[in-house]
Design an enzyme around this catalytic site. Sequence first.
Site, PDB file in Angstrom:
ATOM      1  N   TYR A 170       0.824  -1.208   0.000  1.00  0.00           N
ATOM      2  CA  TYR A 170       0.000   0.000   0.000  1.00  0.00           C
ATOM      3  C   TYR A 170       0.856   1.256   0.000  1.00  0.00           C
ATOM      4  O   TYR A 170       1.544   1.561   0.980  1.00  0.00           O
ATOM      5  CB  TYR A 170      -0.922  -0.042   1.225  1.00  0.00           C
ATOM      6  N   ASP A 266      -8.418  12.077  -3.075  1.00  0.00           N
ATOM      7  CA  ASP A 266      -8.868  10.787  -3.591  1.00  0.00           C
ATOM      8  C   ASP A 266     -10.376  10.629  -3.396  1.00  0.00           C
ATOM      9  O   ASP A 266     -11.087  10.173  -4.277  1.00  0.00           O
ATOM     10  CB  ASP A 266      -8.108   9.679  -2.842  1.00  0.00           C
TER      11      ASP A 266
END
Length: 733
Positions: A170, A266
């Site tokens: 990640y 995001d």
Amino acid sequence: MTRNSRYDVLFEPVQIGPVVARNRFYQVPHCAGMGHLRPKTAAAMRGMKAEGGWAVVSTEECDVHYTSDIAPYSEQRLWDDADIPQHALMVDAVHEHGSLAACELAHSGGQASNHYSRTAALAPSPIAVEGFGTINARGMTKRDIREMRRIYRRAAKRAQAIGYDIIYVYAGHMLTLPTQFLSRRTNQRTDEYGGSLPNRVRFMKEMILDAKEAVGDTCAIAVRIMLDELMGSDGLQCDEEGIEIVSLLAELPDIWDVNVSDWSNDSATSRFQPEGFQEPFIHRVKQVTTKPVVGVGRFTSPDTMVSQIRRGVLDMIGAARPSIADPFLPKKIEEGRLEDIRECIGCNICVSGDYTITPLRCTQNPTMGEEWRRGWHPEIIPSAKNQDSVLIVGAGPAGLECAVSLGKRGHKVTLVDSKKEFGGRVSRESRLPGLSAWSRVRDYRLQQLQHLVNVDLYPASALNADDIFEFGAQRVVLATGAKWRRDGIGQELSFSVPGTDRTSVFTADDILDGAELNGHVVVYDDNHFYMGGVIAEKLRQQGASVSLVTPAADVSHSTHFTLEQHAIQKRLLKLGISIHTCRSLNAVHDGGVEIQCVYTGDSQALECDSVVLVTAQLANDSLYQEIMIDRSRFSEQSVRSADCIGDCFVPGTIAAAVYSGHQWARQLGEPTDEREVPFLREMPAIWAVLLFSWFRVSESAGQLVHRHHWSKRLESKVDISRLTHDWSSSWTL
Ligand code: ADP
Ligand code: SF4
């Protein structure tokens, strides 16, 4: 119904390394406010996504080690074997519906608070850690780096043993360790892990290779990476280094999961970004890799999804929020039921769950987070237990949701509103700048009502108490909403402000109802959520000169919880709105107001032509009070009950109003819940101790820890349903 063949492409399987996704719908990792504290809640929620057709269902951030302790937030953990059983619940729930389970292994590096573990935060170079007190992250030594790689490998092995099909490295937001190595801001190393881009990419490359070597035989390796931080040359830029990083690692992972950073960019709200807003960044990725690419953009339109695939932007349709608003979005497209899609409105109430460390809630989907603790299913509602007819007064979000849910249960329902247009506050608020997508709350429900012949709709019909009694319904539901206060009382001020009875004083309701103000307007925001800021924006757009006064330290302070505060303050400043923070309203005079500093009490005069108060709200419950005073008429008219729901019960968010309407509809005719707490609770300490001791006993007995059998074996050892549904009896197990 059958689906239109133009959507067939969305249901093609996708090979991801050694595993196959059955279609192109991919629930990317998202926080849920559940995490390691509420594993059953999380498992039921993720399982619902799988049932709804998402081919891949991911966890949220899953910290690989106690040096990545992000307490007090509750994400997932795989610190050691004790965390395994929690994950097994989720993996089994996802597999049960034929979907792939993905684990977002993460290390927060220099962003880990480590409040709980009380260990030093680790970063590529020494950096300051955001949090309480003076905390700094220690720059990692080469030995630390070697140890971190071992930690990741161990976590990946554990994830594989649990049964995960996809394992993540990640680097999606600025928070994570690999990203901190990538960024020049956080990596000032002078060895082979710092300096040039290939050097800064080295740690991430090693992690991907380590993960592949450890578990690549059965698990796909996904990399979630940010391509741009949207902060110009101060941060990572797609054209400069973002796409170059992907090029350097192009064929190493089995799938690329790409986005922009930070989280507020995001998960931008619909107020600031439209559907598909990340395309200018993510479309570059497929040009530099042959591996499948998944990306997000608040996709709810199947035509937009098909367009993304056909134009070679993405291979898989990534979604967090659209999968929260409608866990059955893929199924509905597959079955050609597009009008049944409950489209995300982009409000980010879901995000607030993570920040408040409480289970996810959603404006559009009242069952979100309630799958386990109340047993609510987003698509199934029990049929009516009696024949009671229901009159609902008020067709805002609460009344509409109540009518739809009662209608689906089979009750005879009449929905009445004094306005010609249904939707209540949602119709009014969706006309404010940037909030048009909020009308989906109304439109989805009106669409559903079209098919419910047992629900009659009466717009433009203001009812009084006599009308209600004479109507003759057995149940009366008041969903008559709320109004903004006119006296200045809000979060900071507990007493009415002198002068607020002047004709130059307005409330948010007046502006929502179309009042246009000229000259200089002071907007006084003692509510602190979105309304004060957006009213100021509207007035400015209409040509007024606007000052926003608030006792908070920044504009629309509570929108930190919806990731919007920065964008809102920036927009207001760019519009030329003058901002006065840490100031409360003292008095309204002719031609101006007196405001005072919340710290020193020093006052200051501000000239203006009018004032708009955005403070607290009061329930519109006078009709309810009238009915209750006359309750002797209940039996005469066969009325069995009268209740308030939504803002008329207690003013709050649109999400709370929808939830209230849904809850009332679900409970009608059901046996009275005798429990002191009417929903299940997770007791993490007891649960973990029992499972952990069982795990240790099993391990010492030399039993094989096989990935697919965790839950089954747990069930044979302890009656999970008893633990789940009646925790008090677990003492006797
Ligand atoms: P909520 O958020 O709780 O759903 P709203 O304020 O959005 O509440 O909606 C309340 C609705 O109730 C408004 O559309 C309003 O016009 C309607 N309403 C209020 N009083 C009456 C009444 N006496 N008769 C019919 N409709 C009413
Ligand atoms: Fe979408 Fe709002 Fe629901 Fe979040 S809370 S999923 S943004 S509708």
